[in-house]
Design a protein around this motif. Structure first.
Motif, PDB file in Angstrom:
ATOM      1  N   UNK A  23       0.794  -1.223   0.000  1.00  0.00           N
ATOM      2  CA  UNK A  23       0.000   0.000   0.000  1.00  0.00           C
ATOM      3  C   UNK A  23       0.827   1.273   0.000  1.00  0.00           C
ATOM      4  N   UNK A  24       0.642   2.079   1.037  1.00  0.00           N
ATOM      5  CA  UNK A  24       1.367   3.351   1.151  1.00  0.00           C
ATOM      6  C   UNK A  24       2.598   3.255   2.048  1.00  0.00           C
ATOM      7  N   UNK A  25       2.972   2.047   2.463  1.00  0.00           N
ATOM      8  CA  UNK A  25       4.151   1.893   3.313  1.00  0.00           C
ATOM      9  C   UNK A  25       5.373   2.392   2.546  1.00  0.00           C
ATOM     10  N   UNK A  26       6.177   3.285   3.141  1.00  0.00           N
ATOM     11  CA  UNK A  26       7.343   3.816   2.426  1.00  0.00           C
ATOM     12  C   UNK A  26       8.437   2.777   2.255  1.00  0.00           C
ATOM     13  N   UNK A  82      -2.208  11.421  -6.762  1.00  0.00           N
ATOM     14  CA  UNK A  82      -1.939  10.200  -7.520  1.00  0.00           C
ATOM     15  C   UNK A  82      -1.525   9.025  -6.641  1.00  0.00           C
ATOM     16  N   UNK A  83      -1.533   9.210  -5.329  1.00  0.00           N
ATOM     17  CA  UNK A  83      -1.029   8.191  -4.404  1.00  0.00           C
ATOM     18  C   UNK A  83      -1.895   6.930  -4.426  1.00  0.00           C
ATOM     19  N   UNK A  84      -1.324   5.845  -3.939  1.00  0.00           N
ATOM     20  CA  UNK A  84      -2.030   4.569  -3.825  1.00  0.00           C
ATOM     21  C   UNK A  84      -3.261   4.713  -2.926  1.00  0.00           C
ATOM     22  N   UNK A  85      -4.233   3.842  -3.101  1.00  0.00           N
ATOM     23  CA  UNK A  85      -5.428   3.858  -2.258  1.00  0.00           C
ATOM     24  C   UNK A  85      -5.074   3.520  -0.814  1.00  0.00           C
ATOM     25  N   UNK A  86      -5.708   4.210   0.124  1.00  0.00           N
ATOM     26  CA  UNK A  86      -5.529   3.881   1.521  1.00  0.00           C
ATOM     27  C   UNK A  86      -6.141   2.524   1.835  1.00  0.00           C
ATOM     28  N   UNK A  87      -5.486   1.747   2.700  1.00  0.00           N
ATOM     29  CA  UNK A  87      -5.942   0.383   2.971  1.00  0.00           C
ATOM     30  C   UNK A  87      -5.546  -0.020   4.392  1.00  0.00           C
ATOM     31  N   UNK A  88      -6.517  -0.429   5.203  1.00  0.00           N
ATOM     32  CA  UNK A  88      -6.241  -0.805   6.587  1.00  0.00           C
ATOM     33  C   UNK A  88      -5.577  -2.176   6.706  1.00  0.00           C
ATOM     34  N   UNK A  89      -5.426  -2.878   5.588  1.00  0.00           N
ATOM     35  CA  UNK A  89      -4.770  -4.194   5.607  1.00  0.00           C
ATOM     36  C   UNK A  89      -3.297  -4.106   5.228  1.00  0.00           C
ATOM     37  N   UNK A  90      -2.775  -2.885   5.110  1.00  0.00           N
ATOM     38  CA  UNK A  90      -1.357  -2.711   4.766  1.00  0.00           C
ATOM     39  C   UNK A  90      -0.466  -3.489   5.734  1.00  0.00           C
ATOM     40  N   UNK A  91       0.586  -4.076   5.183  1.00  0.00           N
ATOM     41  CA  UNK A  91       1.554  -4.791   6.000  1.00  0.00           C
ATOM     42  C   UNK A  91       1.227  -6.254   6.210  1.00  0.00           C
ATOM     43  N   UNK A  92       0.069  -6.690   5.705  1.00  0.00           N
ATOM     44  CA  UNK A  92      -0.355  -8.075   5.898  1.00  0.00           C
ATOM     45  C   UNK A  92      -0.253  -8.880   4.609  1.00  0.00           C
ATOM     46  N   UNK A  93      -0.100 -10.184   4.766  1.00  0.00           N
ATOM     47  CA  UNK A  93      -0.262 -11.084   3.632  1.00  0.00           C
ATOM     48  C   UNK A  93      -1.749 -11.359   3.474  1.00  0.00           C
ATOM     49  N   UNK A  94      -2.267 -11.168   2.276  1.00  0.00           N
ATOM     50  CA  UNK A  94      -3.715 -11.348   2.096  1.00  0.00           C
ATOM     51  C   UNK A  94      -4.047 -12.410   1.044  1.00  0.00           C
ATOM     52  N   UNK A  95      -3.031 -13.127   0.567  1.00  0.00           N
ATOM     53  CA  UNK A  95      -3.262 -14.175  -0.418  1.00  0.00           C
ATOM     54  C   UNK A  95      -2.669 -15.493   0.066  1.00  0.00           C
ATOM     55  N   UNK A  96      -3.257 -16.600  -0.389  1.00  0.00           N
ATOM     56  CA  UNK A  96      -2.716 -17.920  -0.081  1.00  0.00           C
ATOM     57  C   UNK A  96      -3.160 -18.457   1.272  1.00  0.00           C
ATOM     58  N   UNK A  97      -2.598 -19.604   1.619  1.00  0.00           N
ATOM     59  CA  UNK A  97      -3.028 -20.290   2.842  1.00  0.00           C
ATOM     60  C   UNK A  97      -2.596 -19.537   4.096  1.00  0.00           C
ATOM     61  N   UNK A  98      -1.608 -18.665   3.984  1.00  0.00           N
ATOM     62  CA  UNK A  98      -1.150 -17.879   5.131  1.00  0.00           C
ATOM     63  C   UNK A  98      -1.788 -16.496   5.183  1.00  0.00           C
ATOM     64  N   UNK A 106      -9.950  -9.657  11.374  1.00  0.00           N
ATOM     65  CA  UNK A 106     -10.022  -8.750  10.236  1.00  0.00           C
ATOM     66  C   UNK A 106     -11.354  -8.809   9.496  1.00  0.00           C
ATOM     67  N   UNK A 107     -12.226  -9.718   9.869  1.00  0.00           N
ATOM     68  CA  UNK A 107     -13.476  -9.876   9.133  1.00  0.00           C
ATOM     69  C   UNK A 107     -14.357  -8.626   9.132  1.00  0.00           C
ATOM     70  N   UNK A 108     -14.423  -7.844  10.224  1.00  0.00           N
ATOM     71  CA  UNK A 108     -15.245  -6.625  10.165  1.00  0.00           C
ATOM     72  C   UNK A 108     -14.828  -5.658   9.057  1.00  0.00           C
ATOM     73  N   UNK A 109     -13.549  -5.708   8.660  1.00  0.00           N
ATOM     74  CA  UNK A 109     -13.081  -4.837   7.584  1.00  0.00           C
ATOM     75  C   UNK A 109     -13.610  -5.265   6.229  1.00  0.00           C
ATOM     76  N   UNK A 110     -14.134  -6.479   6.142  1.00  0.00           N
ATOM     77  CA  UNK A 110     -14.579  -7.030   4.862  1.00  0.00           C
ATOM     78  C   UNK A 110     -16.099  -6.989   4.693  1.00  0.00           C
ATOM     79  N   UNK A 111     -16.775  -6.276   5.567  1.00  0.00           N
ATOM     80  CA  UNK A 111     -18.240  -6.340   5.588  1.00  0.00           C
ATOM     81  C   UNK A 111     -18.904  -5.725   4.364  1.00  0.00           C
ATOM     82  N   UNK A 112     -18.241  -4.786   3.695  1.00  0.00           N
ATOM     83  CA  UNK A 112     -18.886  -4.126   2.551  1.00  0.00           C
ATOM     84  C   UNK A 112     -17.864  -3.888   1.429  1.00  0.00           C
TER      85      UNK A 112
END
Length: 202
Positions: A23-26, A82-98, A106-112
């Motif tokens: 995400x926006x992590x420098x 022009x910056x990247x979209x803000x995202x509260x999941x920054x810093x996490x792995x969000x794909x695969x079995x891990x 983190x499920x409340x972040x996925x409600x909508x």
């Protein structure tokens, strides 16, 4: 009529061995392949009439913009819109079995997903991106402008220009690394949108 082109270029591949959502992590810079992608796409503009060049403040966008300065002779204007979209999941792995998304925390972040509830609203992304585009259009009136940004912000512009809902399935995106989404304006009216991948073979 005055014809103006505004080209939205997605940055090249990022060095991300941890495979996290950066995400926006420098500090996330282009990989060797990403530098090659950026240079290849920049060369596609060798004969173009570009008089304005701007980029997101993030390192990967600034590095992608560098070969464009060499092709166009223009300085890089840094545009926060022009910056990247803000995202509260920054810093996490969000794909695969891990994926962190298996964790109920983190499920409340996925409600909508239509908003989306995990980050910057699509409408806000489009608003700031469109502001950057109109500023570039005015700066390059009768010529061409290049804006270096990120996948989701560019996709929001694509969907708006095509009359599609901003909410979408990420798997449906057509905005690959170092790709170009071009917007054509006749005077102040958007008349054309087209997509190319100069670095596709990489």
């Amino acid at each position: 009529m005055t014809h103006t082109l505004v080209h939205l270029v997605r940055h090249g591949e990022v060095h991300n061995p941890e495979k996290i959502l950066y995400g926006r992590i420098p500090g996330y810079h282009l990989s060797a392949r990403g530098h090659t992608q950026a240079a290849t796409t920049a060369r596609a503009f060798t004969t173009h009439d570009v008089i304005h060049l701007a980029a997101s403040p993030l390192q990967r966008a600034q590095e992608t913009a560098q070969p464009f300065t060499e092709i166009t002779g223009l300085p890089i204007t840094t545009d926060e819109d022009l910056i990247e979209a803000g995202n509260q999941l920054e810093g996490l792995k969000i794909k695969g079995i891990n994926s962190a998304l298996w964790n109920p925390t983190y499920w409340p972040l996925l409600k909508d997903p239509t908003e989306p509830s995990w980050g910057e609203p699509y409408s806000d992304i489009l608003e700031r991106m469109w502001r950057a585009i109109l500023n570039a259009r005015d700066a390059a009136e009768g010529h061409e402008a290049i804006l270096i940004s990120h996948q989701l912000p560019i996709v929001c512009v694509q969907r708006f220009a095509q009359g599609l809902p901003l909410a979408h399935n990420p798997a449906s995106r057509q905005c690959n690394l170092a790709s170009v989404t071009s917007l054509g304006f006749e005077d102040n009216i958007l008349t054309d949108i087209y997509y190319t991948e100069p670095a596709q073979e990489l």
